[in-house]
Design an enzyme around this catalytic site. Structure first.
Site, PDB file in Angstrom:
ATOM      1  N   ARG A  70      11.449  -0.461  11.787  1.00 12.72           N
ATOM      2  CA  ARG A  70      10.207  -0.217  12.535  1.00 12.72           C
ATOM      3  C   ARG A  70      10.119  -1.154  13.734  1.00 12.72           C
ATOM      4  NH1 ARG A  70       5.081   0.152   8.518  1.00 12.72           N
ATOM      5  NH2 ARG A  70       4.158  -0.760  10.367  1.00 12.72           N
ATOM      6  N   LYS A  75       0.838  -1.212   0.000  1.00 16.04           N
ATOM      7  CA  LYS A  75       0.000   0.000   0.000  1.00 16.04           C
ATOM      8  C   LYS A  75       0.871   1.260   0.000  1.00 16.04           C
ATOM      9  CE  LYS A  75      -2.081  -0.869   3.945  1.00 16.04           C
ATOM     10  NZ  LYS A  75      -1.441  -2.130   4.369  1.00 16.04           N
ATOM     11  N   ARG A  90      -0.325  -8.132  13.759  1.00 15.05           N
ATOM     12  CA  ARG A  90      -0.868  -7.194  12.761  1.00 15.05           C
ATOM     13  C   ARG A  90      -1.699  -7.946  11.720  1.00 15.05           C
ATOM     14  NH1 ARG A  90       4.631  -4.592  11.149  1.00 15.05           N
ATOM     15  NH2 ARG A  90       3.496  -3.546   9.484  1.00 15.05           N
TER      16      ARG A  90
HETATM   17  P1  AMP Z   1       1.054   0.971   9.290  1.00 20.03           P
HETATM   18  O1  AMP Z   1       2.239   1.882   9.091  1.00 20.03           O
HETATM   19  O2  AMP Z   1      -0.122   1.370   8.434  1.00 20.03           O
HETATM   20  O3  AMP Z   1       1.411  -0.468   9.138  1.00 20.03           O
HETATM   21  O4  AMP Z   1       0.570   1.175  10.802  1.00 20.03           O
HETATM   22  C1  AMP Z   1       1.431   0.880  11.887  1.00 20.03           C
HETATM   23  C2  AMP Z   1       0.629   0.779  13.153  1.00 20.03           C
HETATM   24  O5  AMP Z   1       0.008   2.038  13.438  1.00 20.03           O
HETATM   25  C3  AMP Z   1      -0.516  -0.223  13.150  1.00 20.03           C
HETATM   26  O6  AMP Z   1      -0.093  -1.545  13.427  1.00 20.03           O
HETATM   27  C4  AMP Z   1      -1.397   0.329  14.251  1.00 20.03           C
HETATM   28  O7  AMP Z   1      -0.868   0.071  15.536  1.00 20.03           O
HETATM   29  C5  AMP Z   1      -1.279   1.830  14.016  1.00 20.03           C
HETATM   30  N1  AMP Z   1      -2.300   2.316  13.047  1.00 20.03           N
HETATM   31  C6  AMP Z   1      -2.073   2.859  11.823  1.00 20.03           C
HETATM   32  N2  AMP Z   1      -3.222   3.186  11.225  1.00 20.03           N
HETATM   33  C7  AMP Z   1      -4.203   2.840  12.083  1.00 20.03           C
HETATM   34  C8  AMP Z   1      -5.619   2.902  12.035  1.00 20.03           C
HETATM   35  N3  AMP Z   1      -6.262   3.385  10.959  1.00 20.03           N
HETATM   36  N4  AMP Z   1      -6.315   2.433  13.103  1.00 20.03           N
HETATM   37  C9  AMP Z   1      -5.697   1.946  14.190  1.00 20.03           C
HETATM   38  N5  AMP Z   1      -4.362   1.843  14.294  1.00 20.03           N
HETATM   39  C10 AMP Z   1      -3.613   2.283  13.262  1.00 20.03           C
END
Ligand code: AMP
Length: 192
Positions: free
Chosen positions: A139, A13, A150
């Site tokens: 990360r 994404k 996740r």
């Molecule tokens: P990502 O970078 O999109 O993989 O997001 C990393 C982490 O941020 C996720 O595993 C969640 O802990 C948090 N996070 C990001 N976007 C959301 C969302 N829309 N709702 C809840 N938690 C989020």
């Protein structure tokens, strides 16, 4: 152009959203990036989110809804935006509909990157290796335990959004297992 990217962690994404921001000249709104910035800055939101994120869980809907609502009011979003990592629950998707209605605007499409879940752990490991090779910071949730969590969160809470958006007629499913360039081409075709 107002777009949402759906797909599990490691689906690509972020990569595709980045490419499209250049093509359409609209910003990529990654809630993950915004939350990581809040953690790094040590804000109240960051303090509340850190341990949840490190464990691979989802931050509360209230926090992310507010972050997104404020962000899309900024001038660079006037022409459109790409939401990457939001919404992640049906509750968030419902709030997003209300937010957009209030702002007298609506989504153009929801792109779902369809991937083989077995390939995702390897993609995450590759991302870690590349980050280290480039001297970047890995990360804190790119480790096998948090990644597994996740994936579970995705299956239980985010995957139902595919059905949610298919009923709106906005959903476009794209094969996310082909090379990056081909995925981009397929997305552009889906948006025509
Ligand atoms: P990502 O970078 O999109 O993989 O997001 C990393 C982490 O941020 C996720 O595993 C969640 O802990 C948090 N996070 C990001 N976007 C959301 C969302 N829309 N709702 C809840 N938690 C989020």
């Amino acid at each position: 152009m107002k777009l949402i990217f759906l797909g599990p962690p490691g689906a690509g994404k972020g990569t595709q959203a980045k490419i499209l921001t250049e093509r359409y000249n609209i910003p990529q709104l990654s809630t993950g990036d915004m939350l990581r910035a809040a953690v790094a800055a040590g804000t109240e939101v960051g303090k509340r989110a850190k341990s949840i994120m490190d464990a691979g869980g989802l931050v509360s809907d209230a926090i992310v809804n507010q972050i997104v609502s404020e962000r899309i009011d900024e001038p660079d979003c006037a022409k459109g935006f790409i939401l990457d990592g939001y919404p992640r629950t049906v509750g968030q998707a419902e709030v997003l509909q209300d937010i957009l209605k209030e702002k007298h605007t609506k989504l153009d499409a929801v792109i779902e990157l369809v991937v083989d879940q077995n390939a995702l752990i390897d993609r995450m490991k590759k991302r870690v290796e590349e980050t280290i090779a480039n001297g970047g910071k890995v990360r804190s949730d790119d480790n096998p335990e948090a990644f597994a969590k996740r994936l579970v969160e995705y299956t239980e809470k985010t995957a139902p959004l595919s059905k949610f958006y298919s009923t709106t007629g906005l959903l476009r499913k794209v094969d996310g297992m082909t090379p990056v360039k081909d995925v981009t081409k397929a997305i552009e075709l889906a948006l025509k």
